[in-house]
Scaffold this active site. Structure first.
Site, PDB file in Angstrom:
ATOM      1  N   ASP A  33       0.813  -1.179  -0.371  1.00  0.00           N
ATOM      2  CA  ASP A  33      -0.223   0.369  -0.033  1.00  0.00           C
ATOM      3  C   ASP A  33       0.861   1.558  -0.203  1.00  0.00           C
ATOM      4  OD1 ASP A  33      -1.220  -1.951   1.008  1.00  0.00           O
ATOM      5  OD2 ASP A  33      -2.002  -1.111   2.969  1.00  0.00           O
ATOM      6  N   TRP A  74       1.316  -0.985  10.383  1.00  0.00           N
ATOM      7  CA  TRP A  74       0.776  -0.677   9.086  1.00  0.00           C
ATOM      8  C   TRP A  74       0.339   0.133   8.361  1.00  0.00           C
ATOM      9  CZ3 TRP A  74      -2.931  -5.591  10.515  1.00  0.00           C
ATOM     10  CH2 TRP A  74      -1.690  -6.271  10.170  1.00  0.00           C
TER      11      TRP A  74
END
Ligand code: DQQ
Length: 576
Positions: A57, A118
């Site tokens: 991502d 994350w």
């Protein structure tokens, strides 16, 4: 006198220090890509990739002191995903195209992120200072939200980040009914009229997908709102939500905190793991109730429109305040098996950053590669008014480096007669199936397929076909449907790659010129149909069509003539 001398020495030392420091940045960029990776046939020339290993991502994109920052989920240790090792890779650029990779900004180090740092976002606070909020996978494997701040705000590269001693700021404890393994990816915060910041975080309750809302006055103490920003049954977790305003009247972007109002719509994008696709809806942000309501016709599930009908996931936008535009980043995964990625030593690309705005219809977003990409264009080939004869014609575009090119073409079906179009059956509701099962690239139907064959070998043993077909409804010669396809089925003689064909219905009139812009870069094909209304990205790994052995063709396999009103193709230089 002595003071002046000392001052000069001090200034000299400072400059030296600054240069040395920045030279390290440059050296980093040049020396990090190992030689055995640099010259590989599928290593891209102008797409963002870290020097090696696995990337997923895009995180926290922003502009600060005139420098663009891109963070990304990175496994420093290998070409496969390892969520427990994930760090925030970091790169900077002055033009969104040439990137300098720096050391990771955030690495697992604290109980609140020891099992992985994350996805998350950057917010530029009202005092101009950027902060990161990211998900930490904590020592109990719970997903918690953490804060990090730049160590030195005078460093435009923001190389060092300090984690807040207050971390975790938000935890999924039982009292707030948040599922601790489904609470991640906080958005950029926006400031409400009540002077409270808001972030929304992706979550799941059973099969219901949620965008949980938290508010804060100081960015440290966060309170969960009684209602989520939005939710929908049956979708599974909402990963990487993105929530931002768009203007109804202007293609310029808006700051994330722009007040809602009649001339502003809001976009909510969620990434659904079940389908591994990003879906967005357009709607209204009710600032009083603090909820988002999609417009009629939009549902926040897999029936919603997509940014991209190919490979494009975990996307995130940011507001470029210098150029007043909203820019979209998206992760483009490999289509090759894991063993090939390990052999290559890398996996994952970021799509070319795209400017994004609301279409005049208010019904969809439009995307276009940032204008800076055009600086990489070199030799240009230009055609005007060429006919692609019906019955199967293929014309080669000579004179560009077909493995690394930017092509823009305008097609028009001559004297369009919908009676000649194939009939679309009522059951054909899935454009991807139409593009694959109907074998769109090969059939000799009425109106199309016509388009480009890219990353093609000389004799077309290999090619990726980006094409259009025009259909009509049964018994109705007025109702038309244009389908855009990216057909990978013949993209490589190599077996084992995912060669799924992608397709999308287009909201355009076939009576107008149909435009296609395609960015070709070794193993990625990014296509923008209808001036950016429909986008499809694919990954392909030709065996024959690599380097100088790559060709580019325009074709028409329909029975009717198609005019190329104009075609421009540019060779593309590599970026840094
Ligand atoms: N990737 C991150 C998560 C996110 C997922 C982990 C989406 O934060 O939900 O690398 O690809």
């Amino acid at each position: 006198m002595a003071t002046i001398v000392w001052c000069n020495i001090a200034i000299f030392l400072l400059v030296l220090f600054f240069l040395a420091d920045n030279a390290i940045v440059v050296l980093d960029a040049l020396h990090n890509v190992p030689n055995n990776i640099k010259n590989q046939p599928y290593r891209t020339g102008y797409h963002f990739q870290p020097p090696k290993n696995w990337m997923n991502d895009p995180n926290g994109p922003m502009i600060y002191k005139g420098i663009y920052h891109l963070f990304y989920q990175w496994n420093q240790n290998g070409a496969v995903m390892d969520v427990n090792e994930t760090v925030w890779g970091h790169a900077t650029s002055t033009d969104l195209i040439n990137w300098i990779t720096l050391s990771p900004a955030i690495k697992p180090s604290r109980p609140s992120d020891i099992n992985g740092c994350w996805s998350g976002s950057v917010t530029i606070l009202t005092n101009g200072k950027p902060v990161i909020i990211y998900t930490g996978n904590d020592r109990y494997n719970r997903q918690v939200q953490n804060l990090a701040k730049p160590k030195n705000l005078t460093d435009p590269y923001l190389r060092h980040w300090t984690k807040s001693p207050e971390n975790p700021l938000v935890t999924p404890n039982a009292a707030n009914h948040i599922n601790s393994t489904a609470f991640r990816d906080p958005t950029t915060a926006w400031l409400g009229r009540d002077k409270r910041w808001r972030i929304t975080t992706g979550s799941q309750e059973g099969r219901r997908g949620l965008a949980i809302l938290h508010t804060s006055r100081d960015f440290v103490r966060w309170k969960q709102s009684p209602k989520p920003l939005h939710y929908h049954e049956g979708t599974g977790i909402w990963e990487c939500p993105d929530f931002f305003p768009v203007s109804r009247t202007d293609s310029r972007g808006l700051d994330t905190s722009s007040s809602a109002g009649p001339m502003i719509k809001h976009v909510l994008k969620v990434s659904l793991t079940d389908t591994f696709r990003d879906y967005y809806t357009i709607g209204t942000y009710d600032e009083v109730r603090d909820v988002y309501v999609p417009d009629k016709g939009f549902v926040q599930d897999e029936t919603a429109p997509r940014y991209d009908y190919g490979k494009f996931y975990a996307s995130k936008t940011f507001y470029d305040s210098v150029n007043q535009r909203r820019i979209l980043w998206g992760w483009v995964n490999e289509s090759s098996p894991e063993k090939d990625n390990i052999k290559k030593g890398w996996a994952g690309l970021q799509a070319i950053p795209r400017e994004v705005w609301l279409d005049k219809s208010g019904k969809r977003l439009v995307q276009w590669p940032v204008k800076e990409i055009e600086r990489l264009r070199t030799t240009q080939v230009k055609w005007v008014n060429k006919v692609l004869k019906g019955g199967g014609s293929v014309i080669e575009v000579h004179g560009v480096t077909a493995s690394q090119a930017d092509v823009e073409v305008f097609f028009k079906v001559s004297g369009l007669d919908l009676e000649k179009a194939d009939v679309i059956e009522p059951g054909w509701t899935d454009p991807q199936l139409i593009c694959s099962e109907k074998n769109a690239s090969f059939v000799n139907s009425g109106l199309g397929p016509f388009g480009l064959m890219v990353l093609a070998s000389k004799d077309m043993e290999e090619y990726t076909s980006v094409n259009f077909r025009i259909f009509r409804a049964r018994g109705n010669n007025k109702e038309h449907l244009v389908v855009m396809c990216s057909d990978q089925s013949r993209s490589s003689l190599e077996k084992g790659n995912d060669k799924t064909t992608y397709g999308a219905f287009m909201d355009i009139s076939p009576y107008q010129p149909i435009s296609l812009r395609t960015l070709i870069d070794k193993s990625i094909v990014e296509s923008f149909g209808g001036k950016g209304k429909t986008c499809i990205t694919s990954r392909v790994y030709p065996k024959l069509a690599t380097g100088e052995r790559t060709h580019l063709f325009a074709f028409n396999k329909g029975s009717q003539n198609v005019d190329i009103l104009s075609l421009s193709a540019w060779s593309m230089k590599s970026s840094l």
